[in-house]
Design an enzyme around this catalytic site. Structure first.
Site, PDB file in Angstrom:
ATOM      1  N   CYS A 142       0.819  -1.215   0.000  1.00  0.00           N
ATOM      2  CA  CYS A 142       0.000   0.000   0.000  1.00  0.00           C
ATOM      3  C   CYS A 142       0.854   1.267   0.000  1.00  0.00           C
ATOM      4  CB  CYS A 142      -0.973  -0.019   1.175  1.00  0.00           C
ATOM      5  SG  CYS A 142      -0.215  -0.353   2.785  1.00  0.00           S
ATOM      6  N   TYR A 143       1.803   1.366   0.920  1.00  0.00           N
ATOM      7  CA  TYR A 143       2.667   2.548   0.933  1.00  0.00           C
ATOM      8  C   TYR A 143       3.471   2.690  -0.370  1.00  0.00           C
ATOM      9  CZ  TYR A 143       2.015   3.387   6.009  1.00  0.00           C
ATOM     10  OH  TYR A 143       1.513   3.679   7.249  1.00  0.00           O
TER      11      TYR A 143
END
Length: 340
Positions: free
Chosen positions: A146-147
């Site tokens: 996600c990051y």
């Protein structure tokens, strides 16, 4: 088309099930969970009310009944299943971390020796806006973290232009669902409410993923200093990065660079004014981006907002599936956020 989701009882897995149940090309969704095997899916996940089946225990013999397999399992646990799927010719997408890095990096960052380096050679890194043709040709895809999704999308136009410095500083906030469904002291309501919690510093596991693929974009090594923080929200990531502005550049040039780079990308919105907010992308597969020139400091402030469970996990996995199967890239995926 029959699809299976391993780890369907987790946050990313259950989000995958939700999206796949509404996908017009999917005729059946099988939910697999070791911990919840035998329990009705709708009883365990009330948001999936109406799903008629129960969680199943996984067996490799089930591969012949599936067209696509998604794995959303803890580090290291998906590898035997991914190997079997690849050998059987079943398209597979790993939403976990088992295919994202080089084998030599797993002992340091994930605490185990990677037993299947051949799978790493086969797997394609599935960030569709950046490497769509590779995804279309793939049978095994590593879904990005996600990051890294937010950071790579925020910086890709500058990286391709050779405008990234050798070291960048990233701060990013995330909702608590990014840490998974398993309860922890930090996610207990009194700890989470009205509190911003830095964590995973130094040495967050997503650092090598960011460095690996930023380096691929830039054509040279890029070092990432990364400070993640949990905020009192269930979903959303907002990443912020400062990059030195090239001499003489204007805001109009910068915005045009981003707009041209993402021309035709259905899930990218480049803001012409202001900065992104996580509420604007909640529940969607969209990434809202901005690159804003700050003349007093000579910096470009690069920001990206995504829903960590959709564009940062399940939605991106479905987007990858669409490309792998020759479907429209945005088929079955939400673009619009609720008003409140």
């Amino acid at each position: 088309m029959q699809v299976g989701v391993l780890g369907a009882s987790g946050y990313a897995g259950s989000e995958l099930v939700r999206l796949l149940l509404q996908h017009p090309a999917v005729t059946g969704v099988r939910c697999f969970s070791r911990a919840s095997a035998g329990l009705p899916v709708a009883a365990s996940l009330p948001g999936l009310a109406g799903y008629p089946g129960a969680f199943e225990a996984w067996e490799d013999g089930l591969l012949e009944e599936l067209d696509v397999l998604f794995t959303a399992l803890p580090a290291g646990e998906a590898l035997p299943i991914l190997k079997a799927a690849h050998a059987a010719g079943v398209r597979a997408i790993d939403v976990g971390s088992d295919l994202r890095l080089a084998a030599a990096e797993y002992p340091r960052w994930y605490g185990y020796d990677h037993p299947e380096p051949a799978l790493l050679d086969e797997a394609v890194y599935g960030l569709p806006e950046l490497w769509p043709e590779a995804v279309r040709a793939a049978r095994l895809v590593a879904n990005p973290g996600c990051y890294p999704t937010a950071v790579l999308l925020a910086l890709a136009p500058l990286a391709r232009e050779g405008l990234l410095p050798a070291q960048i500083q990233v701060t990013a906030t995330s909702g608590h669902s990014g840490a998974g469904r398993t309860p922890r002291p930090a996610s207990h309501l009194p700890a989470a409410l009205e509190n911003v919690q830095p964590y995973g510093f130094p040495g967050h596991r997503h650092v090598p993923e960011m460095e690996r693929y930023l380096g691929r974009l830039a054509g040279r090594s890029v070092q990432v200093a990364f400070l993640p923080q949990l905020v009192p929200a269930s979903r959303g990531i907002l990443a912020t990065i400062w990059v030195p502005a090239p001499a003489g550049w204007t805001q109009a040039q910068l915005t045009e660079l981003y707009r041209a780079f993402y021309q035709g990308a259905p899930f990218i919105r480049v803001l012409e004014e202001g900065l992104p907010q996580t509420a604007w992308v909640r529940g969607t597969n969209r990434a809202d981006l901005a690159a804003v020139l700050d003349p007093p400091t000579g910096q470009i402030v690069c920001t990206a907002a995504i829903d960590n469970l959709v564009k940062g996990a399940a939605g991106q996995a479905v987007q990858n599936m669409n490309l792998m199967l020759g479907l429209e890239e945005d088929l079955g995926l939400p673009r619009y956020a609720p008003a409140a």
